[in-house]
Design a protein around this motif. Structure first.
Motif, PDB file in Angstrom:
ATOM      1  N   VAL A   1      -3.726   6.489   8.315  1.00 40.08           N
ATOM      2  CA  VAL A   1      -3.885   5.079   7.966  1.00 40.08           C
ATOM      3  C   VAL A   1      -2.778   4.279   8.650  1.00 40.08           C
ATOM      4  O   VAL A   1      -1.596   4.584   8.480  1.00 40.08           O
ATOM      5  N   PRO A   2      -3.123   3.254   9.445  1.00 41.86           N
ATOM      6  CA  PRO A   2      -2.089   2.458  10.114  1.00 41.86           C
ATOM      7  C   PRO A   2      -1.116   1.847   9.109  1.00 41.86           C
ATOM      8  O   PRO A   2      -1.523   1.370   8.042  1.00 41.86           O
ATOM      9  N   PHE A   3       0.167   1.884   9.458  1.00 41.26           N
ATOM     10  CA  PHE A   3       1.215   1.371   8.569  1.00 41.26           C
ATOM     11  C   PHE A   3       2.085   0.379   9.331  1.00 41.26           C
ATOM     12  O   PHE A   3       2.556   0.677  10.439  1.00 41.26           O
ATOM     13  N   VAL A   4       2.296  -0.788   8.724  1.00 39.13           N
ATOM     14  CA  VAL A   4       3.160  -1.813   9.296  1.00 39.13           C
ATOM     15  C   VAL A   4       4.279  -2.082   8.294  1.00 39.13           C
ATOM     16  O   VAL A   4       4.015  -2.508   7.168  1.00 39.13           O
TER      17      VAL A   4
ATOM     18  N   GLY B   1       0.785  -1.231   0.000  1.00 36.05           N
ATOM     19  CA  GLY B   1       0.000   0.000   0.000  1.00 36.05           C
ATOM     20  C   GLY B   1       0.815   1.278   0.000  1.00 36.05           C
ATOM     21  O   GLY B   1       0.240   2.365  -0.070  1.00 36.05           O
ATOM     22  N   ALA B   2       2.145   1.167   0.061  1.00 37.17           N
ATOM     23  CA  ALA B   2       2.998   2.353  -0.045  1.00 37.17           C
ATOM     24  C   ALA B   2       3.548   2.521  -1.456  1.00 37.17           C
ATOM     25  O   ALA B   2       4.333   3.438  -1.700  1.00 37.17           O
ATOM     26  N   GLY B   3       3.145   1.648  -2.360  1.00 28.96           N
ATOM     27  CA  GLY B   3       3.602   1.744  -3.737  1.00 28.96           C
ATOM     28  C   GLY B   3       2.727   2.658  -4.571  1.00 28.96           C
ATOM     29  O   GLY B   3       1.728   3.209  -4.092  1.00 28.96           O
TER      30      GLY B   3
ATOM     31  N   CYS C   1      -8.627   0.770   6.492  1.00 30.12           N
ATOM     32  CA  CYS C   1      -7.618  -0.152   5.977  1.00 30.12           C
ATOM     33  C   CYS C   1      -6.314   0.028   6.742  1.00 30.12           C
ATOM     34  O   CYS C   1      -6.110   1.024   7.459  1.00 30.12           O
ATOM     35  N   VAL C   2      -5.453  -0.959   6.612  1.00 26.20           N
ATOM     36  CA  VAL C   2      -4.119  -0.932   7.194  1.00 26.20           C
ATOM     37  C   VAL C   2      -3.145  -1.366   6.109  1.00 26.20           C
ATOM     38  O   VAL C   2      -3.433  -2.286   5.336  1.00 26.20           O
ATOM     39  N   VAL C   3      -1.994  -0.699   6.035  1.00 25.52           N
ATOM     40  CA  VAL C   3      -1.017  -0.965   4.990  1.00 25.52           C
ATOM     41  C   VAL C   3       0.109  -1.822   5.539  1.00 25.52           C
ATOM     42  O   VAL C   3       0.644  -1.559   6.627  1.00 25.52           O
ATOM     43  N   ILE C   4       0.480  -2.853   4.769  1.00 25.48           N
ATOM     44  CA  ILE C   4       1.700  -3.620   5.031  1.00 25.48           C
ATOM     45  C   ILE C   4       2.612  -3.446   3.832  1.00 25.48           C
ATOM     46  O   ILE C   4       2.213  -3.703   2.689  1.00 25.48           O
ATOM     47  N   ASP C   5       3.842  -2.992   4.063  1.00 29.34           N
ATOM     48  CA  ASP C   5       4.783  -2.751   2.969  1.00 29.34           C
ATOM     49  C   ASP C   5       6.196  -2.816   3.534  1.00 29.34           C
ATOM     50  O   ASP C   5       6.445  -2.314   4.641  1.00 29.34           O
ATOM     51  N   ASP C   6       7.113  -3.425   2.792  1.00 29.58           N
ATOM     52  CA  ASP C   6       8.500  -3.484   3.270  1.00 29.58           C
ATOM     53  C   ASP C   6       9.339  -2.310   2.758  1.00 29.58           C
ATOM     54  O   ASP C   6      10.540  -2.215   3.039  1.00 29.58           O
ATOM     55  N   LEU C   7       8.714  -1.412   1.976  1.00 27.67           N
ATOM     56  CA  LEU C   7       9.354  -0.209   1.450  1.00 27.67           C
ATOM     57  C   LEU C   7      10.538  -0.511   0.531  1.00 27.67           C
ATOM     58  O   LEU C   7      11.404   0.348   0.338  1.00 27.67           O
ATOM     59  N   SER C   8      10.563  -1.700  -0.056  1.00 23.07           N
ATOM     60  CA  SER C   8      11.628  -2.013  -1.011  1.00 23.07           C
ATOM     61  C   SER C   8      11.486  -1.196  -2.284  1.00 23.07           C
ATOM     62  O   SER C   8      12.483  -0.868  -2.943  1.00 23.07           O
ATOM     63  N   SER C   9      10.260  -0.848  -2.639  1.00 26.81           N
ATOM     64  CA  SER C   9      10.035   0.047  -3.776  1.00 26.81           C
ATOM     65  C   SER C   9       8.964   1.090  -3.474  1.00 26.81           C
ATOM     66  O   SER C   9       8.753   2.003  -4.263  1.00 26.81           O
TER      67      SER C   9
END
Length: 320
Positions: A45-48, A8-10, A27-35
């Protein structure tokens, strides 16, 4: 109750998140921020920050936020590069999806909208692709997306998982200036980057059997795409039946030269694109019928090619 948006951070994922927020869905976002970009996620918005391979983190997120459905957009999305990095691609896209489905099963979450791709079709021998067109992926990326669809099918058989897969074609544009496509491979950002840096954009081949000799593709605006995700997720949450696969295409392609013309009009830069040789494997024309999505997902094409390019041109960190 909330919806997990993986990735969700893309570029696409952040538009989907904003569409959910606009629709009044938590909603809640899961993203490893690789891109992805942390700043793409709204502050409320909650971010994990976690990898899909971390099943325990996924389970914890689903428990903490009372998750009822998943929209799965996270993955390694570069088809060309996937040929050189097949194991990485399968790890991220296949094993990541396995991990997500395991977390869903353990958490009692049984609804998922999957971000698939036109790459599942490979190079089809038809002018207009439908959901019945045979799949024949030609890259590890395309294969990994098709395997993802198979995993959802098998989860349905085993656990009753409710699902649909949305096969994207060429996603472009921006709904708001702060969300932009930062891909080093996609056509719109390549053209924009070239023009802003004083270089001349390039066309790969102008001798195709198309009206202007350049490749024709299906381009869809990211805002339209995001809206389709909202409708699909709501349908699953409400227990309505959906097709297992939908093409999100417009059915009427745009040529590379038309995009160059739109770029000149929007930017005000008068240029003649460079022309190079064809790229191996580029078919002359691929467009998709969006009839099923129009019937079930309120799928509409609301933007012209000039509108799409203008929204991309006005977005991003270098939009001034």
């Amino acid at each position: 109750m909330s919806i997990v948006v993986t990735g969700g951070a893309g570029y696409i994922g952040s538009h989907v998140v904003r569409a959910f927020v606009k629709a009044g869905l938590d909603c809640v976002v899961i993203d490893d921020l690789s891109s992805g970009h942390r700043e793409f996620v709204p502050e409320d918005v909650p971010f994990v920050e976690a990898s899909l391979l971390d099943t325990a983190a996924l389970e914890a997120t689903m428990a903490d936020y009372d998750v009822q459905a998943v929209v799965h957009l996270a993955g390694y999305k570069y088809a060309g590069v996937s040929v050189d990095r097949p194991l990485h691609t399968y790890e991220q896209n296949v094993q990541g999806t396995v991990s997500l489905l395991q977390a869903m099963e353990r958490s009692g979450v049984d609804a998922i909208v999957f971000s698939s791709s036109a790459a599942t079709y490979g190079t089809p021998d038809v002018d207009t692709v439908t959901e019945d067109t045979p799949t024949a992926p030609e890259s590890p990326y395309g294969e990994s997306k098709l395997i993802g669809e198979w995993l959802l099918r098998d989860a349905e058989r085993a656990n009753g998982t409710r699902h649909t897969s949305l096969r994207y074609f060429n996603v472009v544009g921006s709904a708001v200036p702060e969300l932009y496509d930062s891909s080093p491979h996609n056509l719109f950002p390549l053209v924009i980057r070239a023009l802003r840096e004083g270089r001349t954009p390039r066309i790969n081949g102008e001798d195709y059997a198309t009206p202007d000799g350049t490749c024709v593709r299906d381009y869809v605006h990211v805002a339209d795409l995001a809206e389709a995700h909202v409708v699909a997720a709501r349908a699953l949450l409400e227990g309505r039946d959906l097709e297992r696969v939908y093409n999100l295409g417009c059915g009427d392609g745009v040529s590379v030269r038309q995009i160059m013309d739109a770029a000149a009009e929007v930017s005000g830069i008068d240029f003649t694109p460079e022309v190079g040789p064809r790229r191996p494997g580029d078919p002359a024309r691929i467009v998709a019928s969006g009839e099923l999505a129009a019937r079930d997902l309120d799928w509409k094409v609301r933007y012209s090619v000039v509108d799409m390019f203008r929204s991309a041109w006005e977005a991003g960190p270098t939009n001034a």
